[in-house]
Write a protein that holds these residues in place. Sequence first.
Motif, PDB file in Angstrom:
ATOM      1  N   ALA A 148      53.193  64.548   0.483  1.00  0.00           N
ATOM      2  CA  ALA A 148      53.656  64.556   1.872  1.00  0.00           C
ATOM      3  C   ALA A 148      53.401  63.196   2.524  1.00  0.00           C
ATOM      4  O   ALA A 148      54.271  62.652   3.222  1.00  0.00           O
ATOM      5  N   LEU A 149      52.208  62.653   2.266  1.00  0.00           N
ATOM      6  CA  LEU A 149      51.867  61.352   2.859  1.00  0.00           C
ATOM      7  C   LEU A 149      52.765  60.246   2.295  1.00  0.00           C
ATOM      8  O   LEU A 149      53.217  59.369   3.031  1.00  0.00           O
ATOM      9  N   LEU A 150      53.019  60.305   1.006  1.00  0.00           N
ATOM     10  CA  LEU A 150      53.869  59.281   0.387  1.00  0.00           C
ATOM     11  C   LEU A 150      55.291  59.347   0.950  1.00  0.00           C
ATOM     12  O   LEU A 150      55.913  58.323   1.224  1.00  0.00           O
ATOM     13  N   LYS A 151      55.778  60.578   1.136  1.00  0.00           N
ATOM     14  CA  LYS A 151      57.132  60.729   1.684  1.00  0.00           C
ATOM     15  C   LYS A 151      57.212  60.194   3.109  1.00  0.00           C
ATOM     16  O   LYS A 151      58.193  59.561   3.494  1.00  0.00           O
ATOM     17  N   GLU A 152      56.143  60.462   3.856  1.00  0.00           N
ATOM     18  CA  GLU A 152      56.126  59.952   5.227  1.00  0.00           C
ATOM     19  C   GLU A 152      56.092  58.420   5.216  1.00  0.00           C
ATOM     20  O   GLU A 152      56.804  57.764   5.969  1.00  0.00           O
ATOM     21  N   ALA A 153      55.272  57.872   4.316  1.00  0.00           N
ATOM     22  CA  ALA A 153      55.176  56.412   4.202  1.00  0.00           C
ATOM     23  C   ALA A 153      56.554  55.823   3.886  1.00  0.00           C
ATOM     24  O   ALA A 153      56.966  54.815   4.465  1.00  0.00           O
ATOM     25  N   LEU A 154      57.254  56.479   2.993  1.00  0.00           N
ATOM     26  CA  LEU A 154      58.582  55.999   2.594  1.00  0.00           C
ATOM     27  C   LEU A 154      59.532  55.943   3.801  1.00  0.00           C
ATOM     28  O   LEU A 154      60.269  54.976   3.976  1.00  0.00           O
ATOM     29  N   GLU A 155      59.461  56.980   4.634  1.00  0.00           N
ATOM     30  CA  GLU A 155      60.310  57.008   5.831  1.00  0.00           C
ATOM     31  C   GLU A 155      59.993  55.837   6.759  1.00  0.00           C
ATOM     32  O   GLU A 155      60.893  55.157   7.246  1.00  0.00           O
ATOM     33  N   HIS A 156      58.711  55.613   7.007  1.00  0.00           N
ATOM     34  CA  HIS A 156      58.325  54.499   7.893  1.00  0.00           C
ATOM     35  C   HIS A 156      58.786  53.169   7.326  1.00  0.00           C
ATOM     36  O   HIS A 156      59.270  52.308   8.061  1.00  0.00           O
ATOM     37  N   LEU A 157      58.642  53.020   6.033  1.00  0.00           N
ATOM     38  CA  LEU A 157      59.026  51.751   5.408  1.00  0.00           C
ATOM     39  C   LEU A 157      60.536  51.557   5.469  1.00  0.00           C
ATOM     40  O   LEU A 157      61.019  50.448   5.676  1.00  0.00           O
ATOM     41  N   GLU A 158      61.275  52.669   5.317  1.00  0.00           N
ATOM     42  CA  GLU A 158      62.735  52.591   5.445  1.00  0.00           C
ATOM     43  C   GLU A 158      63.134  52.118   6.834  1.00  0.00           C
ATOM     44  O   GLU A 158      64.105  51.395   7.004  1.00  0.00           O
ATOM     45  N   GLU A 159      62.356  52.551   7.808  1.00  0.00           N
ATOM     46  CA  GLU A 159      62.632  52.133   9.196  1.00  0.00           C
ATOM     47  C   GLU A 159      62.001  50.782   9.516  1.00  0.00           C
ATOM     48  O   GLU A 159      61.947  50.371  10.676  1.00  0.00           O
ATOM     49  N   GLU A 160      61.500  50.117   8.502  1.00  0.00           N
ATOM     50  CA  GLU A 160      60.882  48.798   8.639  1.00  0.00           C
ATOM     51  C   GLU A 160      59.686  48.793   9.578  1.00  0.00           C
ATOM     52  O   GLU A 160      59.515  47.888  10.397  1.00  0.00           O
ATOM     53  N   LYS A 161      58.880  49.849   9.447  1.00  0.00           N
ATOM     54  CA  LYS A 161      57.634  49.890  10.207  1.00  0.00           C
ATOM     55  C   LYS A 161      56.482  49.721   9.226  1.00  0.00           C
ATOM     56  O   LYS A 161      56.353  50.501   8.281  1.00  0.00           O
ATOM     57  N   PRO A 162      55.636  48.718   9.447  1.00  0.00           N
ATOM     58  CA  PRO A 162      54.507  48.516   8.531  1.00  0.00           C
ATOM     59  C   PRO A 162      53.526  49.692   8.593  1.00  0.00           C
ATOM     60  O   PRO A 162      53.331  50.290   9.648  1.00  0.00           O
ATOM     61  N   LEU A 163      52.904  49.988   7.473  1.00  0.00           N
ATOM     62  CA  LEU A 163      52.026  51.166   7.394  1.00  0.00           C
ATOM     63  C   LEU A 163      50.762  51.008   8.241  1.00  0.00           C
ATOM     64  O   LEU A 163      50.114  51.991   8.568  1.00  0.00           O
ATOM     65  N   ARG A 164      50.416  49.792   8.601  1.00  0.00           N
ATOM     66  CA  ARG A 164      49.221  49.594   9.432  1.00  0.00           C
ATOM     67  C   ARG A 164      49.380  50.263  10.792  1.00  0.00           C
ATOM     68  O   ARG A 164      48.399  50.520  11.479  1.00  0.00           O
TER      69      ARG A 164
END
Length: 352
Positions: A148-164
């Motif tokens: 679930a966390l990895l999928k969420e991370a993928l979404e943020h990265l797709e939207e060009e939002k850094p994980l920090r």
Amino acid sequence: MKLGIIGLSGAGKTTVFEALTGATGGESAKMEDRIGTITVPDERVDILSKIYSPQKTIFAKVEYFIPAKKQGKEKDSSQWTGVRDCDALIYVLRNFKQYGTEGADPGQDIATLDSELMVNDFMVVEKRLERLALDAKRGKKPNPEEIALLKEALEHLEEEKPLRSFPHIADSPLLKGYAFLSAKSVLALLNNEDEDSEMPEIAGFSMAEEGESSTGGSGIEGMVIRGKLEQELSQMTDEEAEDFLSEFNITASATDRVIIKSYSLLGLISFFTVGEDEVRAWTIKKETEALNAADVIHSDIKQGFIRAEVMAYGDLMEAGSYNEAKKKGRARLEGKTYLVEDGDIINFRFNV
Ligand SMILES: Nc1nc2c(ncn2[C@@H]2O[C@H](COP(=O)(O)OP(=O)(O)OP(=O)(O)O)[C@@H](O)[C@H]2O)c(=O)[nH]1
Ligand SMILES: [Mg+2]
């Protein structure tokens, strides 16, 4: 604890690294990874050392890492290897004019660097999710929370939002092993002209004086440094430096402030041990329990931990001496789970 220095080509990474660490070698050292260990300036340690006149005074330390300049094929494959295990990052951003190059655009450079880190993380997440899907087909049970966390991370990265920007992802113990680049804290150093101590205007960053910091968009802290000036300064004798400082109207070297800032950026604090043989600063993460602070000194102290005698640095200063402060009841006896605070002077009681 290690900070990775990154930036676009010619931004002044080598210059800043040498200013911070006092290292020399510049251009010739370009093709190698470089690491420099530096002492974290701390006035409190200076003062404690004056009080106790110990044989040894030991300051906290941090490491700065600058990856070798990679070329061609190497550039994509191994560019980030050393940076991945850094605890936080320093972005060096060009804010000086350079003959033959475009005008400086540090805001754009932040975006470029962020984007490189995010692309890299994206590939890591994608590969991992594919792997986990394959495992699931073969009957292995992956941790649903991790997926679930990895999928969420993928979404943020797709939207060009850094994980920090997403602490529950950036700090998740489940994802720690991936060491995501865009999840690391960032200190942005605006590398200015010698004559210029102003913070440039960047969307999301507010103006600040040299050395002062301001938090910008996407959770980045920014500070001005005059890299070349500071590098020259770091190679001078004290007398030379004094003239130089007054000439350029700076009160103290900005590198000290950068070093102090990077220490707190890493979420680090210091506690002290004092005595006639040694005054020493010990480095721990914020919110560390007394038992684990003991372990930093020696595993025997953790093993045989009885209590910690703790006095705040401020209380010692106010009373003038340890004994005086103790008489006033300022020495507390704390147990294993006490959360050590920055500036605590600790005397561990333990059995061996
Ligand atoms: N005016 C000015 N020039 C600087 C400053 N910092 C670096 N430079 C100059 O910019 C050039 C590049 O600096 P470097 O420190 O080599 O930059 P770098 O990021 O390490 O470059 P690469 O390793 O080639 O990517 C050098 O000629 C420096 O003297 C600065 O603060 N002000
Ligand atoms: Mg360089």
